[in-house]
Design an enzyme around this catalytic site. Structure first.
Site, PDB file in Angstrom:
ATOM      1  N   MET A 145       0.917  -0.996  -0.697  1.00 43.30           N
ATOM      2  CA  MET A 145      -0.098   0.104  -0.333  1.00 43.30           C
ATOM      3  C   MET A 145       1.096   1.270   0.251  1.00 43.30           C
ATOM      4  SD  MET A 145      -3.157   0.897   0.152  1.00 43.30           S
ATOM      5  CE  MET A 145      -2.926   2.669  -0.175  1.00 43.30           C
ATOM      6  N   GLU A 146       0.655   1.957  -0.944  1.00 43.25           N
ATOM      7  CA  GLU A 146       1.315   3.361  -1.460  1.00 43.25           C
ATOM      8  C   GLU A 146       0.818   4.245  -0.712  1.00 43.25           C
ATOM      9  OE1 GLU A 146      -1.695   2.824  -2.847  1.00 43.25           O
ATOM     10  OE2 GLU A 146      -2.385   3.646  -3.753  1.00 43.25           O
ATOM     11  N   ASN A 147       0.543   4.448   1.033  1.00 41.93           N
ATOM     12  CA  ASN A 147       0.922   5.718   2.153  1.00 41.93           C
ATOM     13  C   ASN A 147       1.564   6.079   1.782  1.00 41.93           C
ATOM     14  OD1 ASN A 147      -1.617   3.361   3.618  1.00 41.93           O
ATOM     15  ND2 ASN A 147       0.504   2.358   4.295  1.00 41.93           N
ATOM     16  N   GLU A 203       4.819   1.134  -6.140  1.00 39.68           N
ATOM     17  CA  GLU A 203       3.991   1.406  -4.452  1.00 39.68           C
ATOM     18  C   GLU A 203       5.115   3.527  -4.609  1.00 39.68           C
ATOM     19  OE1 GLU A 203       1.459   0.647  -2.872  1.00 39.68           O
ATOM     20  OE2 GLU A 203       1.722  -1.466  -3.857  1.00 39.68           O
ATOM     21  N   HIS A 258       3.648   5.743  -7.180  1.00 36.47           N
ATOM     22  CA  HIS A 258       1.486   6.018  -6.651  1.00 36.47           C
ATOM     23  C   HIS A 258       2.369   7.488  -6.020  1.00 36.47           C
ATOM     24  CE1 HIS A 258      -1.450   3.634  -7.653  1.00 36.47           C
ATOM     25  NE2 HIS A 258      -0.512   2.542  -6.454  1.00 36.47           N
TER      26      HIS A 258
END
Ligand code: 0A1
Ligand code: ZN
Length: 884
Positions: A272-274, A307, A310
């Protein structure tokens, strides 16, 4: 069976948010079963929406509300606000800006859905995409509400010495005489809440730094389970290469002082690219030669890059709503594929990407879950993180580049970045940038985003020797998909070559005098003709070079034509394609013969042509390995399309593999020897290519089933010095069955039982064995002490692999394979709907099966549909599957 029908959300109902939240101040006190979250929100009515007199609706699920205050005043339940299972409504908020404070409690330990804040192997982490933030605090949980964040995290020092969040670190300190501590993070870039992340736990880490193109220094960290730091270097190396590549290829620079990656063991998807704090499934970070295969090294490189990319395509420019998911995902997959192609072999990368697309996206497009790259409605957004949105979405970006050309494409990307930086954007806005830089009308191209289904191109080429012309006729057939029967013709770029008898490309000149220099013809109508002139000999058509559009293509071609293209096509992708089409055609013929109870003698000519290709030393080993991999059993099933009998396919596959192995025995033995490992292990593409070729050879040899071939596989296994060879041989031996299987499995188990990642290979090898006792074994393994139904990686390794990689045992005519998976889906749905729904997708091609299997699959699906408390996720998929 559930009685309430979940409501569909529709794109056409999109309205801007009534309120905006400019800033979020979060204070999170981590406790395993009772974490306290204090949120202070700076809210204002949205000037771009007709918000007058609208209540403020906040999303919130599984939250215990302790306090709610507006501009310092406590709100009263019933009078000032209402609360439900899904959120909270403030009835009459002020007309101007205001501050809203809430305190909520959540239970990370009880969270097995792995959305929101949860604890995995003692580590606190979050997953907020798509709608997990609402499980942390009350919020307007939609991607077009962008806020800056200041986050204070507090925790027990022993339990969570590392405390991370998005953005830059601001401050840290101790509390409670050193027993507790806190850290404060600030993210100056406004972001939607799905990009929020927080991590707390015990980690080992490696650190490095990166100097950006403008000379700024960025601190990089990769956090992993303590003791596994040595396995984090490949991820760090990949990250740095990705950062440099994005600067060089797209002019994109990183924008914070730190970039951290954290690996966790329980994770629903890949990563996930938080913003500034990517969270990964640990199998996509941890790698060493003895524990990870080349495929895993490659996957890590690509997902770390994905990721990271992103940060610009997803984070700085995000999606207006979840229907636009492909805006970030399709584009970012395209970027990571380009990166991998540049780092490795562009042709091999293209072959593997196309294989993936055909294996996963084509069946999706042909089944009950078919949806456009930009869907127009959904019940559960988590069901739309699909191959269509991701992989077909990437193909659309690739076609766009083909249509507008490389220069206008790059200019369009630059325009997109400057025009929409900080926006929550739409596909229309994205395409508009390319229309502007290319001067092309992209209205028809937009249809690709709006219509589901894989177009079929029906082509013919007629050569007129006297006139020295060839007439190329093409018809685009757009098969109906659920809810979409009539379709508009699409703009399909078809890259072609006309290959002359000398093996060279002939000039492409149309009868109107136009020369086609880029080799691309534009199919825009249902039926079209192109007349090529000045052809002094009959050409062989090489169509859809580089797979220039995600379509199926048919054209009458003789075996000789395919052999010719295998040997001569200047487009290496299409050389491989010719080999693949030849193999597929042969396999389909063998299946037809089996069905009629005949023996087919097909395959010898194909094997000889393949032999000529693999002897060609000018072709790199990784490419030759791709040539040697026969189409999979699922590829054959897809090609057959109806009344599929998986036993026949399995037998046909074995038959052709054996024939190839026997025909090419000498070449294969020679290749096996010449590709043997030399020197120290290196994960680079060249060395990996040699291992891939050697392993592809071994796969074929083992199919002959002679004692000496099995002995070779045993030796390969026992003498392996890296996981690529060890795992490959394990899979072959597990498939072979008998004593060699048991011995190999036992040895592998003893060696790796303490490694929670590597042991997944042991589960997988048993799950995909075609042996007839596999269903019983898989069922027994679900109670093995190392299996855990709440850990998605374990479920995928055992049940997922069985359901998707074992066509012959999953599709047993007695239905026991279907039943086993149905039971697991129901069990998992009780705590993790997202993983359950994904698993259910293995039935998506059930209607293409022959009647006995079809009935058995329907029964299993009906059993799922009758489940007592189905989640929205599973409900949506199972009801579409059974919809007639
Ligand atoms: N944006 C991520 C995919 C992702 C989506 C949802 C997740 O959890 C429920 C996790 C990851 C990506 O494209 O990598
Ligand atoms: Zn992504």
């Amino acid at each position: 069976m559930r009685t309430d029908t979940p409501r569909a959300i529709r794109l056409k109902d999109y309205r801007p948010p009534a309120f905006l939240i400019d800033h979020v101040d979060l204070d999170v006190a981590l406790e395993p079963a009772r974490t306290r979250v204090r949120a202070r929100l700076t809210v204002r009515p949205n000037p771009g929406a007709a918000a007058d007199m609208e209540p403020l609706r906040l999303d919130g699920e599984h939250l215990e509300l302790d306090l709610i205050r507006l501009d310092g005043k406590d709100l009263r339940l019933g009078t000032d606000y209402d609360i439900s299972d899904v959120g909270l409504t403030i009835k009459a908020p002020p007309r101007g800006a205001f501050r809203l404070e809430t305190v909520t409690y959540i239970d990370p330990d009880a969270n097995k859905a792995l959305q929101g804040l949860y604890r995995s192997r003692g580590v606190y982490c979050t997953q907020c995409e798509a709608q997990g933030y609402r499980r942390i605090t009350y919020f307007v949980d939609r991607p077009d509400v962008l806020s800056t964040y200041r986050v204070r995290i507090e925790a027990d020092v022993e339990q969570a010495p590392v405390l991370l969040s998005n953005g830059n670190p601001v401050e840290r300190g101790t509390l409670d005489r050193g027993r507790r501590h806190y850290a404060i993070w600030h993210d100056p870039h406004p972001k939607p809440c799905y990009l929020f992340a927080l991590v707390g736990g015990r980690f080992g880490s490696i650190a490095s730094s990166f100097e950006t193109m403008s000379g700024r220094k960025v601190d990089l960290g990769v956090y992993v389970e303590p003791g596994l730091e040595a396995r984090a270097h490949w991820a760090m190396d990949s990250l740095k290469r990705a950062m440099r590549w994005d600067e060089q290829r797209f002019g994109r620079e990183y924008d914070l002082d730190v970039f951290n990656i954290v690996a966790v063991s329980d994770f629903n998807l890949g990563a996930m690219e938080n913003k500034g704090l990517n969270i990964f499934n640990d199998r996509l970070i941890l790698a060493s030669p003895d524990t990870a295969t080349d495929m895993m090294f490659e996957a890590i490189e690509s997902v770390v890059a994905h990721e990271y990319f992103h940060n610009w395509t997803g984070n700085r420019i995000t999606c207006r709503d979840w229907f636009q998911l492909c805006l970030k995902e399709g584009l970012t997959v395209f970027r990571d594929q380009e990166f991998s192609g540049d780092e490795r072999s562009a042709t091999v990368q293209r072959i593997t990407d196309v294989r993936q697309l055909r294996a996963h996206q084509f069946p999706e497009d042909a089944g009950p879950m078919a949806h456009p790259v930009r869907p127009s409605s959904y019940i559960e957004i988590n069901n739309f993180y699909t191959a269509t949105v991701y992989e077909k979405g990437a193909e659309l970006v690739r076609m766009l580049r083909t249509l507008v050309g490389a220069t206008a494409f790059r200019a369009g990307m630059d325009l997109y970045f400057t025009r929409h930086d900080g926006d929550a954007a739409t596909i229309e806005q994205f395409l508009d940038c390319f229309a502007l830089t290319s001067g092309r009308d992209l209205t028809q191209f937009m249809t690709w985003y709006e219509q589901a289904g894989t177009p079929q191109l029906v082509c013919s080429l007629a050569y007129d020797a006297r006139a020295r012309r060839a007439e190329f006729a093409v018809e685009q057939v757009l098969p109906p998909t659920p809810g979409e029967t009539r379709k508009r013709p699409q703009h399909i770029p078809v890259k072609i070559g006309l290959v002359g008898p000398d093996g060279r490309d002939m000039p492409l000149r149309l009868d109107n005098g136009e020369a086609i220099d880029d080799g691309v013809i534009h199919v825009t109508r249902r039926r079209q003709h192109f007349t090529f002139t000045g052809l002094t000999a009959r050409p062989v058509a090489s169509l859809l070079r580089g797979f220039s559009a995600p379509v199926n293509l048919t054209i009458d071609r003789t075996d000789r034509d395919l052999e010719f293209l295998m040997a001569n096509d200047s487009d290496l992708f299409n050389r491989w394609q010719a080999a693949n089409s030849y193999a597929t055609r042969t396999l389909v013929q063998i299946v037809a013969a089996l069905k009629e109870g005949r023996r087919s003698s097909r395959g010898a000519a194909y094997a000889r042509a393949l032999g000529a290709s693999i002897r060609d030393d000018k072709l790199e080993p990784a490419y030759r390995a791709e040539l040697l991999k026969l189409p999979t059993q699922s590829d054959i099933a897809r090609e057959i399309g109806r009344d599929v009998d998986t036993d026949h396919i399995h037998r046909a596959h074995r038959q052709l593999s054996r024939l190839v192995a026997t025909t090419l025995a000498a070449e294969l033995a020679q290749l096996y020897k010449s590709m043997s490992n030399k020197g120290a292990f290196s994960p680079d593409a060249k060395s990996a290519g040699r291992r891939a070729l050697r392993n592809a050879v071994l796969t074929l040899l083992v199919q002959r089933g002679e004692p000496k071939d099995i002995a070779l596989a045993v030796k390969h296994f026992e003498s392996a010095t890296n996981m690529t060879d060890e795992a490959h041989a394990l899979f072959l031996l597990a498939a072979a069955g008998g004593r060699v299987r048991d011995a190999a499995l036992e040895r592998f188990y003893e060696r790796w039982r303490h490694d929670h990642l590597v042991i997944d290979t042991w589960f997988a090898a048993q799950a995909i064995s075609p042996q007839s006792d596999t269903v019983d074994r898989v069922r027994a393994l679900t109670t093995h002490p190392l299996f855990s139904i709440t850990t998605p990686n374990k479920v995928r390794a055992l049940v997922g692999n069985f359901a998707t990689m074992n066509p012959v045992q999953f599709n047993r005519p007695d239905g026991t394979g279907y039943q086993l998976v149905a039971e697991q889906v129901l069990a998992i749905d009780r705590f993790n709907p997202q993983v359950a729904a994904r698993l259910l997708n293995c039935y998506r091609s059930w209607r293409a099966l022959e009647p006995t299997r079809r009935r058995a699959a329907r029964k299993a699906l009906a059993r799922v549909a009758a489940g007592p408390h189905l989640s929205r996720d599973v409900y949506e998929i199972v009801s579409r599957m059974l919809d007639t």
